[in-house]
Motif scaffolding. Structure first.
Motif, PDB file in Angstrom:
ATOM      1  N   TRP A 135       0.846  -1.187   0.000  1.00 13.13           N
ATOM      2  CA  TRP A 135       0.000   0.000   0.000  1.00 13.13           C
ATOM      3  C   TRP A 135       0.883   1.240   0.000  1.00 13.13           C
ATOM      4  CZ3 TRP A 135      -4.182   2.293  -1.254  1.00 13.13           C
ATOM      5  CH2 TRP A 135      -4.691   3.396  -0.562  1.00 13.13           C
ATOM      6  N   ALA A 146      -5.455   2.293   4.649  1.00 13.81           N
ATOM      7  CA  ALA A 146      -6.181   1.755   3.496  1.00 13.81           C
ATOM      8  C   ALA A 146      -7.656   1.488   3.778  1.00 13.81           C
ATOM      9  CB  ALA A 146      -5.503   0.474   3.011  1.00 13.81           C
ATOM     10  N   ASN A 147      -7.963   0.961   4.961  1.00 15.15           N
ATOM     11  CA  ASN A 147      -9.357   0.637   5.268  1.00 15.15           C
ATOM     12  C   ASN A 147     -10.214   1.878   5.498  1.00 15.15           C
ATOM     13  OD1 ASN A 147      -7.715  -1.766   5.800  1.00 15.15           O
ATOM     14  ND2 ASN A 147      -9.624  -2.696   6.481  1.00 15.15           N
ATOM     15  N   SER A 154      -7.625  -5.229   3.683  1.00 17.54           N
ATOM     16  CA  SER A 154      -6.246  -4.862   3.375  1.00 17.54           C
ATOM     17  C   SER A 154      -5.293  -5.873   3.983  1.00 17.54           C
ATOM     18  CB  SER A 154      -5.916  -3.458   3.906  1.00 17.54           C
ATOM     19  OG  SER A 154      -5.981  -3.412   5.326  1.00 17.54           O
ATOM     20  N   TYR A 158       1.780  -1.675   4.902  1.00 16.38           N
ATOM     21  CA  TYR A 158       1.197  -0.342   4.883  1.00 16.38           C
ATOM     22  C   TYR A 158       2.298   0.707   4.735  1.00 16.38           C
ATOM     23  CZ  TYR A 158      -3.045  -2.498   6.887  1.00 16.38           C
ATOM     24  OH  TYR A 158      -4.156  -3.271   7.123  1.00 16.38           O
TER      25      TYR A 158
END
Length: 471
Positions: A135, A146-147, A154, A158
């Motif tokens: 990500w 992301a969420n 996800s 991250y």
């Protein structure tokens, strides 16, 4: 006039009217697929060059599955990344914005809360959304998580820096740490602590990209009737920075595969093996789509986030990783930003075709919007390339211009309008600036600087660049 003559004339008129009516009602292939909500899988490599695939001219590295993808779909020859490095390029893809307007211009910030992502657009249209892989646009607890940016699910890295290690001690899943079996040691250099992996092969147990593929296959197993968007950004063949700290080469892969006995250096063998391993992942994804009966209604895209690197012992000239292009990652020459791009959608995209349409990462949101039937956010700079996917050139809109920027000790700017591209490079130390103009259609290798002969084009493109100058 006889009765038979009257009947024949009547039938002829009815036939003509029916034909005209059906011709007027018949939609183009492009119109047919707008709002059709196909599944979308967007597979992205990390630092894969324009010339690293067989379908783009590579003859030393084997990529049969990606080559098959190209033979069953459409290959772009002029597709551009959002940037010449990872995070800003991915940000451009997600937000539909070019570097003049987007939040992340280098590697330092998460996506803003108010930024609209392509995942949010598709989720609004009823899509299930997932990111599996790298990500790199915001950790848990930041606005870029992301969420919180449209993804239902996800998994992966991250953090941008953690993604430089292929054998991490954990990966993230929906905001939680998932421990791995890899043993991690901590190495201190002159400036910082960095996570590294021990030399013993037994300590390198779980290869992150293998896990990404397993998670993707599991995700696909769960898909049935609802449309889904699976964003699958692998980290292959990016160099493993953590290996450099403990004086190993930085091209990490579980085995060298078919390249083990080649008369190449270890980094070259490993880099080639990484690309072929990535190719095997693509093959597994495509096989799963067919197994699940999802193949016919799934648009699969394969691309790279920017041009090839020269890190960890990899040398792009050895494999012609940038093809016939000039430059590489961190350059704004074509080799740094022109990337492989393949799209496949059975019975929709014509097989074994090629297009010269100029398209970019920031066009993906516009394309996804048209496919999903959702309105395009006003924040987007993109143009849908859906007409090109459907071989409908008459409906394909063109960009007025393209723009990129990237700053280090050099301030790089580039703008393209039609066939002309201007590249300016200012050295912060000397304050000297080089100005180069190229006709990309005649000189894709950017061998000939024609700035002196085309002052009008230089001025026009410089005006575009000046539009995005920092105050």
């Amino acid at each position: 006039m006889s009765v038979n003559t009257i009947i024949k004339a009547f039938c002829l008129n009815v036939t003509l009217l029916t034909c005209l009516s059906s011709c007027e009602d018949k939609k183009s292939a492009y119109e047919e697929v707008k709002g059709s909500k196909p599944n979308i899988i967007y597979i992205m490599a990390d630092d894969l060059g324009y010339g690293d695939l067989g379908c783009y001219g590579q003859d030393s590295i084997e990529t049969p599955n990606i080559d098959k993808l190209a033979s069953e779909g459409l290959l772009f020859t002029q597709h551009y990344a959002g940037s010449t490095v990872c995070a800003p390029s991915r940000n451009s893809l997600m937000t539909g914005q070019h570097m003049g307007n987007t939040t992340i211009k280098s590697m330092e910030k998460p996506i803003k809360k108010e930024d609209i992502t392509v995942a949010e657009v598709l989720k609004s249209a009823g899509y299930k959304t997932a990111i599996i892989g790298k990500w790199g646009l915001g950790n848990v607890g930041t606005t870029g998580y992301a969420n919180d940016q449209g993804f239902d699910y996800s998994f992966g890295y991250y953090d941008q820096i953690r993604a430089h290690n292929y054998y991490p001690d954990y990966l993230m899943e929906n905001g939680e740490k998932i421990p791995l079996k890899n043993e991690v040691i901590y190495i201190k250099d002159s400036t910082h602590y960095a996570v590294g992996i021990g030399n013993a092969a037994t300590k390198k147990v779980e290869y992150s990209n293998d896990i990404f593929t397993e998670k993707a296959l599991t995700y696909l197993n769960k898909q049935n009737t609802d449309p889904f968007f699976l964003y699958l950004p692998y980290t292959i063949p990016h160099g493993d920075n953590e290996s450099w700290l403990i004086k190993q080469h930085g091209m990490e892969v579980p085995d060298l595969g078919i390249y083990a006995n080649k008369n190449w250096t270890e980094p070259k063998k490993a880099g080639a093996a990484m690309i072929t391993r990535l190719d095997s992942y693509v093959g597994q994804i495509m096989a799963k789509l067919k197994e699940k009966g999802l193949d016919e209604n799934t648009l699969v895209i394969f691309t790279s986030d920017n041009g090839p690197h020269e890190e960890g012992g990899w040398r792009l000239s050895f494999f012609d990783s940038n093809g016939d292009l000039k430059g590489m990652k961190r350059d704004l020459y074509e080799g740094g930003i022109r990337i492989p791009f393949i799209a496949r959608w059975p019975n929709k995209i014509k097989q074994n075709t090629t297009t010269n349409t100029v398209a970019t990462f920031w066009d993906f949101m516009a394309t996804a919007s048209e496919l999903s039937g959702e309105p395009l956010p006003s924040s987007s700079d993109g143009i849908s390339y859906l007409p090109t996917l459907m071989a409908d050139d008459k409906d394909q809109k063109q960009h007025d211009y393209l723009y990129w920027e990237f700053d280090t000790n050099l301030i790089r700017r580039a703008a393209r309008k039609g066939p002309y591209k201007l590249v300016t490079i200012k050295d912060k130390k000397t304050d000297a600036t080089t100005v180069e103009l190229f006709n990309i259609e005649k000189d894709m290798a950017e061998d000939h600087n024609i700035a002196k002969d085309h002052p009008t084009e230089v001025k026009e493109l410089q005006t575009i660049i000046n539009k995005y100058k920092k105050s």
